[in-house]
Design a protein around this motif. Structure first.
Motif, PDB file in Angstrom:
ATOM      1  N   THR A 184       0.824  -1.162   0.010  1.00  0.00           N
ATOM      2  CA  THR A 184      -0.070   0.193  -0.025  1.00  0.00           C
ATOM      3  C   THR A 184       0.920   1.075   0.000  1.00  0.00           C
ATOM      4  O   THR A 184       1.816   1.322   0.670  1.00  0.00           O
ATOM      5  N   GLY A 185       0.581   2.237  -0.669  1.00  0.00           N
ATOM      6  CA  GLY A 185       1.339   3.378  -0.806  1.00  0.00           C
ATOM      7  C   GLY A 185       0.796   4.615  -1.363  1.00  0.00           C
ATOM      8  O   GLY A 185      -0.310   4.538  -1.832  1.00  0.00           O
ATOM      9  N   ARG A 186       1.511   5.630  -1.702  1.00  0.00           N
ATOM     10  CA  ARG A 186       1.325   6.658  -2.353  1.00  0.00           C
ATOM     11  C   ARG A 186       0.738   6.397  -3.691  1.00  0.00           C
ATOM     12  O   ARG A 186       1.584   5.568  -4.125  1.00  0.00           O
ATOM     13  N   ALA A 187      -0.430   6.877  -4.086  1.00  0.00           N
ATOM     14  CA  ALA A 187      -1.042   6.622  -5.522  1.00  0.00           C
ATOM     15  C   ALA A 187       0.020   6.830  -6.568  1.00  0.00           C
ATOM     16  O   ALA A 187       0.049   5.957  -7.532  1.00  0.00           O
ATOM     17  N   GLU A 188       0.776   7.936  -6.606  1.00  0.00           N
ATOM     18  CA  GLU A 188       1.771   8.006  -7.787  1.00  0.00           C
ATOM     19  C   GLU A 188       2.814   7.122  -7.668  1.00  0.00           C
ATOM     20  O   GLU A 188       3.222   6.977  -9.082  1.00  0.00           O
TER      21      GLU A 188
END
Length: 446
Positions: free
Chosen positions: A300-304
């Motif tokens: 899971t992480g930053r969308a970009e």
């Protein structure tokens, strides 16, 4: 299947005759490279109790290595798995998607640290999650180098073996390993040469110097860290060290990856251990407790960053299996409804209180450390040298097993006893398990 009374009960010596028979069959049928901690074979379980094939009831202080956080055979998980299995067991999300995968990703995006826009992807194991986090970081940065740390454990695939610090038993004979992995010193307060007070600052200074000389800041794709190291010995980094690493990554365009495979999902008294210092990782790798006992992992992480790989670059046949997703949604629902993060804090307080009493009697306990329901003691020779005592550790663990308490060892030097009870465990069982630990120490030192 017998009705379980939630108490420790021994009907035979351990291991019992049925377990011993199965141990013989295992030796004939299973590769000797697959080792087991003991020869006590389990038939069923309930909450924090495991019932072996001889009818003995054991207190589980290992949770299958931090997996069974919501307990064994949790009714909500059993019901969700049964219902989903009756609907369909597999389609492959990349072929015919289904709601459960999306719902698990939504829960991960909600609960992982930070209020930024997030994306998630599901996999099968912690090692897969870590390996895919590295792939994502490399795709997002266009860089190759990955920084890992002494005492780290990240898995058994080729890349995660390279990231793992300990040779025996995880890497011996399995090389060559993946390149562009660089290892730095861990801020290990108990064993830091300059003392615990100077550990964070000195460890970070060493980190920045060695990265500059050996790697080059502009080549670093990711810095990978367990917020509390698991297999390495439940090492809690010196206060401030994790924050410093996160800030360094932000300053140099590297991705900060938190390996929360063992620490995640309420185990440490927060939903994720990174939250303790207010750190917001760019990527979080999860597994273990998320699936309620079934195999499931995620990044899971930053969308970009998560959207950086090419379409089709992430995935796998079984990743996000619908039954595992159903189990995860039920387990996460229990964590939310029953405030299992708060329960982990209370379990930790009870355990550390008892460990403090034990350390006052036995100077062989060099340090008590951990957070929440993730606690450990480091066992040493009591001569002021902090020499690891793996033999005593092994003897204490064997004593616990004979008395019906499942407790695990860990540590680079094999001298750490770790405690990972299910977060649904009752206080009476915690006290009983700690009594057994005290008896086992006394016996081993007699």
């Amino acid at each position: 299947m017998s009705v379980v009374q939630r108490e420790r009960t021994l009907r035979t010596a351990l291991p019992g005759p049925a377990s011993q028979a199965l141990a013989g069959r295992r030796r004939a049928a299973v590769s000797s490279a697959v080792s087991v901690g003991n020869d006590i074979y389990i038939d069923h379980g309930d909450g924090a109790i495991l019932v072996d094939v001889d009818g003995n009831q054991l207190i589980d202080f290992g949770s299958g290595i931090a997996v069974a956080s919501v307990g064994h055979a949790a009714p909500a998980v059993v019901a969700a798995v049964s219902e989903q299995a009756a609907r369909f067991t597999h389609t492959c999300f990349m072929v015919n998607p289904y709601p459960g995968y999306v719902e698990v990703c939504e829960k991960l995006n909600e609960h992982t640290p930070g209020g930024h826009e997030k994306r998630s992807a599901l996999f099968n194991s912690g090692a897969e999650a870590v390996e895919n986090a590295v792939k994502i970081a490399r795709a997002a940065t266009g860089r190759q180098a990955v920084i890992a740390f002494d005492h780290a454990y990240h898995g058994r695939t080729n890349l995660t073996m390279a990231l793992t610090a300990k040779v025996q038993p995880y890497k011996d004979g399995f090389g060559p390993f993946a390149p562009e992995v660089y290892r730095m010193g861990m801020a290990y307060p108990y064993r830091w040469p300059g003392g615990a007070e100077r550990c964070a600052e000195e460890a970070f200074a060493e980190f920045t110097s060695r990265v500059h000389v050996q790697v080059g800041e502009d080549h670093v794709a990711a810095v990978l860290l367990e917020p509390i190291q698991g297999e390495g010995g439940f090492i809690v980094p010196a206060p401030g060290f994790v924050s410093m690493l996160s800030q360094w990554c932000a300053a140099h365009g590297a991705v900060f990856i938190a390996d929360e495979v063992q620490t995640g999902f309420c185990r440490t008294g927060d939903w994720f251990a990174s939250e303790f210092e207010g750190v917001v990782p760019d990527l979080v790798a999860t597994a273990k407790a998320m699936g309620g006992g079934l195999p499931l992992a995620a990044v899971t992480g930053r969308a970009e960053i998560m959207d950086a790989p090419v379409a089709g670059g992430l995935g796998g046949t079984f990743g996000g299996n619908p039954i595992s997703c159903a189990a995860a949604l039920a387990a996460i629902g229990m964590m939310e409804a029953d405030d299992l993060a708060g329960r982990a804090q209370r379990i930790g307080e009870r355990i550390t209180g008892r460990l403090g009493e034990l350390a006052a009697v036995h100077p062989q306990i060099g340090e008590i450390r951990g957070r929440g329901a993730m606690q450990a003691v480091e066992v040493v020779v009591p001569d002021g040298t902090k020499t690891p005592d793996a033999a005593l550790t092994k003897a204490v663990l064997a004593g616990c097993a004979r008395r019906g308490v499942v407790m695990l060892g860990c540590g680079t030097f094999g001298n750490v006893i770790r405690m990972l009870p299910p977060l649904v465990i009752g206080d009476a069982l915690v006290e009983d398990a700690m009594d057994v630990l005290a008896e086992s120490f006394a016996e081993a030192l007699a």
